[in-house]
Design a protein around this motif. Structure first.
Motif, PDB file in Angstrom:
ATOM      1  N   THR A 149      48.069  31.738  40.776  1.00 11.91           N
ATOM      2  CA  THR A 149      48.277  30.290  40.851  1.00 11.91           C
ATOM      3  C   THR A 149      47.710  29.604  39.612  1.00 11.91           C
ATOM      4  OG1 THR A 149      46.259  30.041  42.182  1.00 11.91           O
ATOM      5  CG2 THR A 149      48.333  30.193  43.368  1.00 11.91           C
ATOM      6  N   GLY A 150      46.571  30.119  39.102  1.00 12.83           N
ATOM      7  CA  GLY A 150      46.038  29.589  37.849  1.00 12.83           C
ATOM      8  C   GLY A 150      47.001  29.818  36.701  1.00 12.83           C
ATOM      9  N   GLY A 151      47.606  31.010  36.662  1.00 13.04           N
ATOM     10  CA  GLY A 151      48.595  31.297  35.641  1.00 13.04           C
ATOM     11  C   GLY A 151      49.827  30.418  35.762  1.00 13.04           C
ATOM     12  N   LEU A 152      50.250  30.152  36.995  1.00 12.60           N
ATOM     13  CA  LEU A 152      51.396  29.267  37.217  1.00 12.60           C
ATOM     14  C   LEU A 152      51.108  27.871  36.674  1.00 12.60           C
ATOM     15  CD1 LEU A 152      54.205  28.922  38.522  1.00 12.60           C
ATOM     16  CD2 LEU A 152      53.030  28.289  40.647  1.00 12.60           C
ATOM     17  N   ALA A 153      49.890  27.381  36.917  1.00 13.30           N
ATOM     18  CA  ALA A 153      49.506  26.060  36.407  1.00 13.30           C
ATOM     19  C   ALA A 153      49.507  26.042  34.879  1.00 13.30           C
ATOM     20  CB  ALA A 153      48.125  25.677  36.938  1.00 13.30           C
ATOM     21  N   GLU A 154      48.979  27.093  34.251  1.00 14.12           N
ATOM     22  CA  GLU A 154      48.981  27.160  32.791  1.00 14.12           C
ATOM     23  C   GLU A 154      50.409  27.187  32.248  1.00 14.12           C
ATOM     24  OE1 GLU A 154      46.798  26.818  30.547  1.00 14.12           O
ATOM     25  OE2 GLU A 154      44.937  26.945  31.685  1.00 14.12           O
ATOM     26  N   GLY A 155      51.302  27.882  32.968  1.00 14.70           N
ATOM     27  CA  GLY A 155      52.686  27.960  32.527  1.00 14.70           C
ATOM     28  C   GLY A 155      53.427  26.640  32.653  1.00 14.70           C
ATOM     29  N   ARG A 156      53.025  25.827  33.627  1.00 18.41           N
ATOM     30  CA  ARG A 156      53.754  24.575  33.858  1.00 18.41           C
ATOM     31  C   ARG A 156      53.155  23.387  33.109  1.00 18.41           C
ATOM     32  NH1 ARG A 156      55.480  24.604  40.316  1.00 18.41           N
ATOM     33  NH2 ARG A 156      56.915  26.396  40.143  1.00 18.41           N
ATOM     34  N   GLY A 192      35.474  36.127  36.382  1.00 15.46           N
ATOM     35  CA  GLY A 192      34.558  35.492  37.312  1.00 15.46           C
ATOM     36  C   GLY A 192      33.755  36.560  38.007  1.00 15.46           C
ATOM     37  N   THR A 193      33.627  36.432  39.318  1.00 17.33           N
ATOM     38  CA  THR A 193      32.994  37.504  40.082  1.00 17.33           C
ATOM     39  C   THR A 193      33.768  38.805  39.884  1.00 17.33           C
ATOM     40  OG1 THR A 193      32.286  35.871  41.709  1.00 17.33           O
ATOM     41  CG2 THR A 193      32.201  38.178  42.374  1.00 17.33           C
ATOM     42  N   GLY A 194      35.081  38.693  39.728  1.00 18.21           N
ATOM     43  CA  GLY A 194      35.933  39.837  39.408  1.00 18.21           C
ATOM     44  C   GLY A 194      36.740  39.539  38.157  1.00 18.21           C
ATOM     45  N   ILE A 195      37.755  40.353  37.915  1.00 19.30           N
ATOM     46  CA  ILE A 195      38.675  40.148  36.792  1.00 19.30           C
ATOM     47  C   ILE A 195      40.093  40.342  37.307  1.00 19.30           C
ATOM     48  CG2 ILE A 195      39.456  40.986  34.548  1.00 19.30           C
ATOM     49  CD1 ILE A 195      36.696  42.022  33.992  1.00 19.30           C
ATOM     50  N   ALA A 196      40.976  39.445  36.932  1.00 21.13           N
ATOM     51  CA  ALA A 196      42.392  39.613  37.272  1.00 21.13           C
ATOM     52  C   ALA A 196      43.230  38.889  36.231  1.00 21.13           C
ATOM     53  CB  ALA A 196      42.695  39.091  38.668  1.00 21.13           C
ATOM     54  N   GLY A 197      44.506  39.208  36.190  1.00 22.00           N
ATOM     55  CA  GLY A 197      45.402  38.581  35.237  1.00 22.00           C
ATOM     56  C   GLY A 197      46.676  38.108  35.910  1.00 22.00           C
ATOM     57  N   ALA A 198      47.376  37.207  35.233  1.00 15.87           N
ATOM     58  CA  ALA A 198      48.671  36.724  35.700  1.00 15.87           C
ATOM     59  C   ALA A 198      49.668  36.875  34.559  1.00 15.87           C
ATOM     60  CB  ALA A 198      48.588  35.269  36.138  1.00 15.87           C
ATOM     61  N   ILE A 199      50.830  37.438  34.861  1.00 15.44           N
ATOM     62  CA  ILE A 199      51.849  37.710  33.854  1.00 15.44           C
ATOM     63  C   ILE A 199      52.963  36.683  34.017  1.00 15.44           C
ATOM     64  CG2 ILE A 199      53.468  39.428  32.978  1.00 15.44           C
ATOM     65  CD1 ILE A 199      51.659  41.525  34.481  1.00 15.44           C
ATOM     66  N   SER A 227      55.826  44.754  42.857  1.00 14.13           N
ATOM     67  CA  SER A 227      56.563  45.212  44.040  1.00 14.13           C
ATOM     68  C   SER A 227      55.715  45.179  45.301  1.00 14.13           C
ATOM     69  CB  SER A 227      57.099  46.633  43.803  1.00 14.13           C
ATOM     70  OG  SER A 227      56.045  47.528  43.506  1.00 14.13           O
ATOM     71  N   HIS A 228      54.396  45.291  45.162  1.00 13.26           N
ATOM     72  CA  HIS A 228      53.504  45.276  46.327  1.00 13.26           C
ATOM     73  C   HIS A 228      52.424  44.222  46.205  1.00 13.26           C
ATOM     74  CE1 HIS A 228      55.377  48.941  47.790  1.00 13.26           C
ATOM     75  NE2 HIS A 228      55.207  49.494  46.600  1.00 13.26           N
ATOM     76  N   GLY A 229      52.617  43.241  45.334  1.00 11.96           N
ATOM     77  CA  GLY A 229      51.645  42.167  45.181  1.00 11.96           C
ATOM     78  C   GLY A 229      50.438  42.526  44.346  1.00 11.96           C
ATOM     79  N   TYR A 230      50.509  43.623  43.591  1.00 10.67           N
ATOM     80  CA  TYR A 230      49.361  44.083  42.812  1.00 10.67           C
ATOM     81  C   TYR A 230      49.419  43.658  41.350  1.00 10.67           C
ATOM     82  CZ  TYR A 230      48.001  47.236  46.624  1.00 10.67           C
ATOM     83  OH  TYR A 230      47.611  47.754  47.837  1.00 10.67           O
ATOM     84  N   ALA A 231      50.475  43.015  40.921  1.00  5.05           N
ATOM     85  CA  ALA A 231      50.624  42.681  39.504  1.00  5.05           C
ATOM     86  C   ALA A 231      49.429  41.862  39.019  1.00  5.05           C
ATOM     87  CB  ALA A 231      51.908  41.903  39.278  1.00  5.05           C
ATOM     88  N   GLY A 232      48.852  42.281  37.902  1.00  4.67           N
ATOM     89  CA  GLY A 232      47.737  41.548  37.317  1.00  4.67           C
ATOM     90  C   GLY A 232      46.366  41.966  37.801  1.00  4.67           C
ATOM     91  N   GLU A 233      46.288  42.910  38.751  1.00  5.02           N
ATOM     92  CA  GLU A 233      44.977  43.330  39.261  1.00  5.02           C
ATOM     93  C   GLU A 233      44.308  44.296  38.280  1.00  5.02           C
ATOM     94  OE1 GLU A 233      43.092  42.446  41.894  1.00  5.02           O
ATOM     95  OE2 GLU A 233      44.532  40.849  42.270  1.00  5.02           O
ATOM     96  N   ILE A 234      44.102  43.824  37.062  1.00  2.00           N
ATOM     97  CA  ILE A 234      43.550  44.671  36.009  1.00  2.00           C
ATOM     98  C   ILE A 234      42.076  44.979  36.216  1.00  2.00           C
ATOM     99  CG2 ILE A 234      45.249  43.929  34.316  1.00  2.00           C
ATOM    100  CD1 ILE A 234      43.150  42.038  33.179  1.00  2.00           C
TER     101      ILE A 234
END
Length: 209
Positions: free
Chosen positions: A118-125, A141-148, A158-165
């Protein structure tokens, strides 16, 4: 004034706001996530904070929120409205959208999404990715994740894992730190804000760091 409820759940803190029609922040609130108290306490905290924002909107503007958007970490099934799994929060298969809909009285539409996507979506828009047809948004943050970001949308996988780097294993062997996901040597155990702070505290022997 028309407004919506926005609530972001992190591993350490929850940040919430009432947002007006032109993206202006009308009211803000922040609470600890209390993940040390277990997943049920985290869910209760989310519901309580959402109810607090609803009450603030009614008091300030004399009307209900038009909608509520809640972003959480981990694996999220946005269509089903389920928080499937979050290593940092310890929950599994929480029907969070239904719980929030009930807590907000049933008349407020609720959307549930992955925090970083959702953060990535906001940056894109409206942010740094507006004019890019491809971009990568990475949150530490407490963890690390990405948005493509691809052509105005955020890739789900395909299983909701995209960006879970954050759960890519980058260190092996006896010194590889254990991760809340059950693996060892995950990127977020070494490079997240929480991991870096903990490492600094060990080096400086400063328990407050």
């Amino acid at each position: 004034m028309k407004h919506v409820i926005a609530l972001d759940v992190g591993g350490t803190a929850m940040k919430a706001a009432l947002i007006g029609p032109d993206h202006q922040i009308l009211h803000e609130a922040r609470r600890p996530t209390r993940r040390d108290h277990g997943p049920d306490a985290v869910v209760d905290g989310i519901l309580d904070l959402a109810a607090e924002l609803r009450a603030a909107g009614r008091e300030k503007f004399g009307r209900e929120a038009e909608a509520a958007g809640v972003a959480v970490p981990g694996i999220v099934d946005g269509e089903a409205g389920t928080a499937v799994y979050a290593a940092n929060l310890g929950w599994r298969d929480v029907p969070l959208r239904d719980l929030l809909t009930e807590r907000l009285g049933g008349g407020t539409p609720v959307a549930l999404g992955h925090d970083v996507r959702t953060g990535g979506l906001a940056e894109g828009r409206v942010g740094a990715g507006r004019d890019a047809d491809r971009f990568l948004f990475v949150a530490l943050g407490t963890g690390i994740a990405g948005a493509i970001g691809i052509d105005g949308r955020i890739e789900q996988g395909s299983h909701g894992y995209a960006g879970e780097i954050g759960h890519i294993s980058v260190r092996s062997g006896a010194n590889a730190p254990k991760c809340g996901c059950g693996g060892t040597g995950c990127l977020e155990t070494l490079a997240s804000a929480a991991a870096v702070s903990a490492a600094w505290a060990r080096v400086t022997e400063d328990p407050a760091a």
